[in-house]
Design a protein around this motif. Sequence first.
Motif, mmCIF file in Angstrom:
data_model
loop_
_atom_site.group_PDB
_atom_site.id
_atom_site.type_symbol
_atom_site.label_atom_id
_atom_site.label_comp_id
_atom_site.label_asym_id
_atom_site.label_seq_id
_atom_site.Cartn_x
_atom_site.Cartn_y
_atom_site.Cartn_z
ATOM 1 N N SER A 75 9.427 6.774 0.433
ATOM 2 C CA SER A 75 8.919 6.402 1.764
ATOM 3 C C SER A 75 9.121 4.909 2.017
ATOM 4 O O SER A 75 9.470 4.502 3.133
ATOM 5 N N TYR A 76 8.957 4.083 0.963
ATOM 6 C CA TYR A 76 9.250 2.651 1.152
ATOM 7 C C TYR A 76 10.730 2.434 1.480
ATOM 8 O O TYR A 76 11.080 1.564 2.281
ATOM 9 N N GLU A 95 12.692 4.379 3.175
ATOM 10 C CA GLU A 95 12.909 4.682 4.600
ATOM 11 C C GLU A 95 12.322 3.574 5.475
ATOM 12 O O GLU A 95 12.925 3.149 6.459
ATOM 13 N N HIS A 96 11.127 3.102 5.114
ATOM 14 C CA HIS A 96 10.493 2.039 5.910
ATOM 15 C C HIS A 96 11.308 0.747 5.845
ATOM 16 O O HIS A 96 11.406 0.022 6.836
ATOM 17 N N ASN A 97 11.890 0.468 4.674
ATOM 18 C CA ASN A 97 12.739 -0.735 4.566
ATOM 19 C C ASN A 97 13.926 -0.636 5.519
ATOM 20 O O ASN A 97 14.321 -1.614 6.144
ATOM 21 N N ARG A 98 14.498 0.565 5.607
ATOM 22 C CA ARG A 98 15.643 0.749 6.530
ATOM 23 C C ARG A 98 15.225 0.549 7.974
ATOM 24 O O ARG A 98 16.000 0.084 8.797
ATOM 25 N N GLN A 99 13.965 0.919 8.292
ATOM 26 C CA GLN A 99 13.467 0.761 9.664
ATOM 27 C C GLN A 99 12.917 -0.646 9.921
ATOM 28 O O GLN A 99 12.503 -0.952 11.034
ATOM 29 N N ARG A 101 10.138 -1.850 8.677
ATOM 30 C CA ARG A 101 8.670 -1.844 8.780
ATOM 31 C C ARG A 101 8.061 -2.682 7.665
ATOM 32 O O ARG A 101 8.446 -2.574 6.510
ATOM 33 N N HIS A 115 4.761 -4.123 5.297
ATOM 34 C CA HIS A 115 3.521 -3.594 4.695
ATOM 35 C C HIS A 115 2.785 -4.751 4.045
ATOM 36 O O HIS A 115 2.436 -4.686 2.863
ATOM 37 N N ARG A 127 7.562 -8.421 0.647
ATOM 38 C CA ARG A 127 7.424 -7.389 1.693
ATOM 39 C C ARG A 127 6.044 -6.758 1.686
ATOM 40 O O ARG A 127 5.593 -6.242 2.700
ATOM 41 N N ALA A 141 12.741 -0.670 -3.232
ATOM 42 C CA ALA A 141 11.735 0.348 -2.889
ATOM 43 C C ALA A 141 10.922 0.762 -4.112
ATOM 44 O O ALA A 141 9.687 0.914 -4.037
ATOM 45 N N ASP A 144 2.552 -1.504 -5.759
ATOM 46 C CA ASP A 144 1.503 -0.909 -4.926
ATOM 47 C C ASP A 144 0.544 -0.100 -5.809
ATOM 48 O O ASP A 144 -0.686 -0.292 -5.766
#
Length: 314
Positions: A24-25, A27-31, A33, A35, A65, A290, A297
Motif C-alpha cells: 500500500s505504501y 501505491e501511495h508513493n506512486r500517487q 501521498r 504520511h 516520507r 516502500a 511504521d
Amino acid sequence: QQHLLGIEQLHPTEISAILDLADSYAEHNRQGRAHRDVLAGLTQINMFFENSTRTQASFELAGKRLGADVMNMGMQASSIKKGETLIDTALTLNAMRPDLLVVRHPQSGAVDLLAQKVNCAVLNAGDGRHEHPTQALLDALTIRRAKGRLHRLSIAICGDIAHSRVARSNIMLLGKMENRVRLIGPPTLMPSRIADFGVEVFDDMHAGLEDVDVVMMLRLQKERMDGGFIPSEREYFHRYGLDAAKLRNAKPDAIVMHPGPMNRGVEIDGNIADDINRSVIQEQVEMGVAVRMAVMDLLAQNLRRARGPQEVMT
Ligand code: CP
C-alpha cells in the motif's frame, strides 16, 4: 518485535503483514501521498559503517516520507576513527534518545550485539555475510507484484552465495513462504554447510535455470574473500554470467533480479539488466523505499505500545 535483525526471527504471517503494508505504501508513493504523521516526533539515526547507495538513500527517504527527524551519521568522520568502539558509539547515540537506529556493519552479528545495548528499535541494514532483511523483503514484494503470488515458485539465486547476506536472507524468506530455491554458482563460492539450507545446488547455469520463474543474480563480493580464490572476470562471465543464451533455459516469463550494485559484464550482461520485459531491477529499488516505510511504521507502533503514549518525545 522490538527490532528487525533478520528474516530468521520472522514468522510467515509477519512477513505477509509487512509486504501488505509495503504494497500500500508503494501505491501511495506512486500517487505522491504523504504520511508525515506516522513517525512524527520520532528520531531516526542511520549508521552506515560500510558503503551503500540504495539502502541508505531509501531508509532516509522512507523516514522523511513518514515524518521522522532523520540524521545520517557520517561514520568516516566519526570518533570511531579515534578508536571508539561500536558499542561505545552506540551507547553515546543511545543517550541522545533516538527511536530508530538503522545500522550497516561489515561484521556478522554486530547489529544484534548493538541491539542488546540500546533501548530503541534497531534495524539491520546488512551485517557482514549474515543478514540483509529489508533487501529480502523488498525482493519478496517485487516477486509478489510481478508473479501475483509468493509461494510455489521456482527461484534461482546465482553467483557468490558464500559471501552474500542477501542470499542468506532470501533463502530463509523464500523457504518460509514455501518456494523452491535453487543455488547456482561455483563450488568455491557455496557456503560450507549447504545441506542446512534446504535448497537444490547446481554449478551449471543451463541446468540450474531450467524452468525457473525467477532468476536472482549476485555480484562477486571481493571485499569479503579474505585473500581466497577470486575467479577471473572473463571466465566467470562465460560460465556464470547471465546472458540471453542462459536465460532461454528459464521460463519464458521468468523475471531477472539483482540487488545491486551490479557489475555489468561480470555476473550479468548489461542488455539483460536493461531489458524492461524481463528485468525488475529498478522496481526492486522502488520497492525498497516502500518496504522500509512499512518496517519502520510497524516497529514504531510496537515502540509506542511498549513505552506508552506519554514517553514518546514530541
Ligand atoms: N542492495 C544493497 O544493499 O545496495 P547498497 O549496498 O547500495 O545499499
